[in-house]
Motif scaffolding. Structure first.
Motif, PDB file in Angstrom:
ATOM      1  N   LYS A   1       0.843  -1.199   0.000  1.00 16.00           N
ATOM      2  CA  LYS A   1       0.000   0.000   0.000  1.00 16.00           C
ATOM      3  C   LYS A   1       0.874   1.242   0.000  1.00 16.00           C
ATOM      4  O   LYS A   1       1.963   1.254   0.580  1.00 16.00           O
ATOM      5  N   LEU A   2       0.395   2.308  -0.644  1.00 16.32           N
ATOM      6  CA  LEU A   2       1.105   3.580  -0.660  1.00 16.32           C
ATOM      7  C   LEU A   2       0.101   4.697  -0.395  1.00 16.32           C
ATOM      8  O   LEU A   2      -1.020   4.658  -0.887  1.00 16.32           O
ATOM      9  N   ALA A   3       0.511   5.695   0.385  1.00 16.02           N
ATOM     10  CA  ALA A   3      -0.320   6.869   0.638  1.00 16.02           C
ATOM     11  C   ALA A   3       0.385   8.102   0.098  1.00 16.02           C
ATOM     12  O   ALA A   3       1.602   8.255   0.261  1.00 16.02           O
ATOM     13  N   THR A   4      -0.360   8.981  -0.542  1.00  9.83           N
ATOM     14  CA  THR A   4       0.217  10.150  -1.200  1.00  9.83           C
ATOM     15  C   THR A   4      -0.702  11.358  -1.052  1.00  9.83           C
ATOM     16  O   THR A   4      -1.906  11.223  -0.820  1.00  9.83           O
ATOM     17  N   ASN A   5      -0.122  12.545  -1.195  1.00  5.43           N
ATOM     18  CA  ASN A   5      -0.948  13.748  -1.224  1.00  5.43           C
ATOM     19  C   ASN A   5      -1.451  14.043  -2.641  1.00  5.43           C
ATOM     20  O   ASN A   5      -2.239  14.972  -2.842  1.00  5.43           O
ATOM     21  N   GLY A   6      -0.985  13.283  -3.621  1.00  4.35           N
ATOM     22  CA  GLY A   6      -1.497  13.397  -4.980  1.00  4.35           C
ATOM     23  C   GLY A   6      -0.844  14.434  -5.857  1.00  4.35           C
ATOM     24  O   GLY A   6      -1.113  14.487  -7.061  1.00  4.35           O
ATOM     25  N   ILE A   7       0.031  15.251  -5.291  1.00  2.29           N
ATOM     26  CA  ILE A   7       0.657  16.325  -6.070  1.00  2.29           C
ATOM     27  C   ILE A   7       1.515  15.769  -7.199  1.00  2.29           C
ATOM     28  O   ILE A   7       1.524  16.303  -8.327  1.00  2.29           O
ATOM     29  N   GLU A   8       2.239  14.688  -6.934  1.00  4.37           N
ATOM     30  CA  GLU A   8       3.167  14.125  -7.918  1.00  4.37           C
ATOM     31  C   GLU A   8       2.521  13.097  -8.851  1.00  4.37           C
ATOM     32  O   GLU A   8       3.231  12.448  -9.633  1.00  4.37           O
ATOM     33  N   LEU A   9       1.201  12.956  -8.793  1.00  5.11           N
ATOM     34  CA  LEU A   9       0.521  11.983  -9.668  1.00  5.11           C
ATOM     35  C   LEU A   9       0.266  12.570 -11.054  1.00  5.11           C
ATOM     36  O   LEU A   9      -0.863  12.586 -11.559  1.00  5.11           O
ATOM     37  N   ASN A  10       1.332  13.047 -11.685  1.00  2.00           N
ATOM     38  CA  ASN A  10       1.216  13.548 -13.054  1.00  2.00           C
ATOM     39  C   ASN A  10       1.048  12.358 -14.005  1.00  2.00           C
ATOM     40  O   ASN A  10       1.210  11.201 -13.598  1.00  2.00           O
ATOM     41  N   PRO A  11       0.712  12.601 -15.274  1.00  7.52           N
ATOM     42  CA  PRO A  11       0.474  11.481 -16.206  1.00  7.52           C
ATOM     43  C   PRO A  11       1.618  10.473 -16.273  1.00  7.52           C
ATOM     44  O   PRO A  11       1.382   9.263 -16.309  1.00  7.52           O
ATOM     45  N   LYS A  12       2.862  10.951 -16.264  1.00  3.71           N
ATOM     46  CA  LYS A  12       4.003  10.037 -16.336  1.00  3.71           C
ATOM     47  C   LYS A  12       4.066   9.143 -15.103  1.00  3.71           C
ATOM     48  O   LYS A  12       4.233   7.918 -15.217  1.00  3.71           O
ATOM     49  N   ASN A  13       3.912   9.735 -13.933  1.00  5.65           N
ATOM     50  CA  ASN A  13       3.983   8.956 -12.698  1.00  5.65           C
ATOM     51  C   ASN A  13       2.766   8.056 -12.517  1.00  5.65           C
ATOM     52  O   ASN A  13       2.876   6.968 -11.945  1.00  5.65           O
ATOM     53  N   CYS A  14       1.617   8.513 -12.992  1.00  2.25           N
ATOM     54  CA  CYS A  14       0.423   7.662 -12.942  1.00  2.25           C
ATOM     55  C   CYS A  14       0.666   6.377 -13.735  1.00  2.25           C
ATOM     56  O   CYS A  14       0.305   5.278 -13.295  1.00  2.25           O
ATOM     57  N   GLY A  15       1.285   6.518 -14.905  1.00  2.00           N
ATOM     58  CA  GLY A  15       1.588   5.351 -15.723  1.00  2.00           C
ATOM     59  C   GLY A  15       2.522   4.398 -15.001  1.00  2.00           C
ATOM     60  O   GLY A  15       2.342   3.177 -15.034  1.00  2.00           O
ATOM     61  N   LYS A  16       3.535   4.947 -14.322  1.00  2.00           N
ATOM     62  CA  LYS A  16       4.500   4.116 -13.593  1.00  2.00           C
ATOM     63  C   LYS A  16       3.839   3.368 -12.443  1.00  2.00           C
ATOM     64  O   LYS A  16       4.119   2.188 -12.208  1.00  2.00           O
ATOM     65  N   ILE A  17       2.964   4.062 -11.740  1.00  2.00           N
ATOM     66  CA  ILE A  17       2.379   3.440 -10.550  1.00  2.00           C
ATOM     67  C   ILE A  17       1.349   2.384 -10.916  1.00  2.00           C
ATOM     68  O   ILE A  17       1.188   1.377 -10.234  1.00  2.00           O
ATOM     69  N   VAL A  18       0.660   2.590 -12.021  1.00  2.00           N
ATOM     70  CA  VAL A  18      -0.363   1.636 -12.458  1.00  2.00           C
ATOM     71  C   VAL A  18       0.266   0.297 -12.834  1.00  2.00           C
ATOM     72  O   VAL A  18      -0.308  -0.766 -12.577  1.00  2.00           O
ATOM     73  N   ILE A  19       1.460   0.339 -13.444  1.00  3.67           N
ATOM     74  CA  ILE A  19       2.103  -0.909 -13.873  1.00  3.67           C
ATOM     75  C   ILE A  19       3.100  -1.451 -12.848  1.00  3.67           C
ATOM     76  O   ILE A  19       3.760  -2.457 -13.097  1.00  3.67           O
TER      77      ILE A  19
END
Length: 294
Positions: free
Chosen positions: A76-94
């Motif tokens: 599990k990971l908890a975040t404030n969401g600021i760094e969830l840009n499209p590039k990082n979203c792609g990394k975290i999803v996979i």
């Protein structure tokens, strides 16, 4: 609980990330791998957070992948969401992540800015929408949680946050009561007593340290995530880069702490103001998609 970093780009008033005096440090990927390799037989699940924003550590995606590759069942990971840009979203999803919690604590920008200082509400909302879309396209099993900590300045939005969560199509909405570790932070406690964990009587016994340990970004091992500030040195169980979990669990210091926590935790200075034992720190936990949650 493993803390990838104690750095954060926000300045939330009650967070110790920018107030506890610890040197800022990111855990390296080799250090993380050492923790997993040396202790895999004793790791049931991993929460990648404590104080700090995990996504500021560039190694975070490799950490997730490595933990999953070694057979860790739940990450599990908890975040404030600021760094969830499209590039990082792609990394975290996979990456193989099982559960992602995004703390937002607001339904409007005006309310968000009161506490999430230096953040950007609209940007976080866009990031969550994009994350959900990518997750659905990839058809991964990652669950996405929206967290709302109930405080005095946002308690009027409690009834409307579920509508926001459903509109974002996240899987879970967690309405959580606020933790305040200093008297001056009492101004953030909600006026409505039903949202306030400190209006409830807690138990003298706590078994939390028996099934969860905290590893800070510098390797310091603590028996509980609520141990902060000066108490870190006082109650440290050792360093994970110098001792294995087995050695730490078998140590007299660990046994003394857990014995005290179970018998009468109020004798421990770090535990006196805690209200978790015997109370539900979540005001409400809503499963919006019928997902199985661990």
């Amino acid at each position: 609980m493993i803390e990838p970093t104690n750095r954060c780009q926000l300045r939330c008033p009650t967070c110790f990330s920018h107030q506890d005096g610890r040197p800022k440090r990111d855990m390296s990927l080799p250090e993380f791998k050492q923790i997993i390799d040396d202790n895999i037989e004793r790791i049931g699940s991993i929460s990648l957070y404590n104080y700090g924003e995990p996504l500021l550590n560039k190694n975070i995606y490799g950490m997730i992948r490595y933990a999953k590759s070694r057979g860790v069942t739940f990450v599990k990971l908890a975040t404030n969401g600021i760094e969830l840009n499209p590039k990082n979203c792609g990394k975290i999803v996979i990456s193989g992540l099982d559960h992602l919690s995004v703390s937002i604590d607001a339904v409007t920008s005006k309310t968000y800015d009161v506490f999430r200082r230096k953040g950007d509400f609209e940007s976080v909302i866009r990031n969550i929408r994009n994350l959900v879309l990518l997750r659905n396209l990839r058809e991964t099993g990652m669950k996405i949680e929206l967290q709302f900590i109930i405080m005095r300045h946002n308690e009027h939005e409690v009834l409307s946050v579920e509508k926001l969560a459903r509109g974002l199509k996240v899987d879970i909405l967690r309405l959580k009561t606020a933790l305040v570790k200093k008297k001056r932070w009492g101004c953030y406690l909600p006026e409505n007593a039903k949202y306030n964990r400190y209006t409830l009587k807690s138990q003298a016994s706590c078994d939390k340290p028996l099934h969860e340990l905290v590893i800070n970004s510098d390797g310091t091992v603590l028996p509980c995530c609520y141990i902060v500030g000066d108490d870190i040195k006082r109650f440290s169980l050792g360093n994970i880069f110098e001792h294995s979990l087995k050695e730490i669990i078998l140590s007299q210091k660990y046994r003394r702490f857990t014995d005290s926590a179970v018998s009468n935790r109020l004798l421990l200075t770090c535990c006196k103001k805690c209200r978790e034992p015997g109370t539900d720190i979540d005001f409400k936990y809503i499963r919006l998609t019928g997902a199985k949650i661990m």
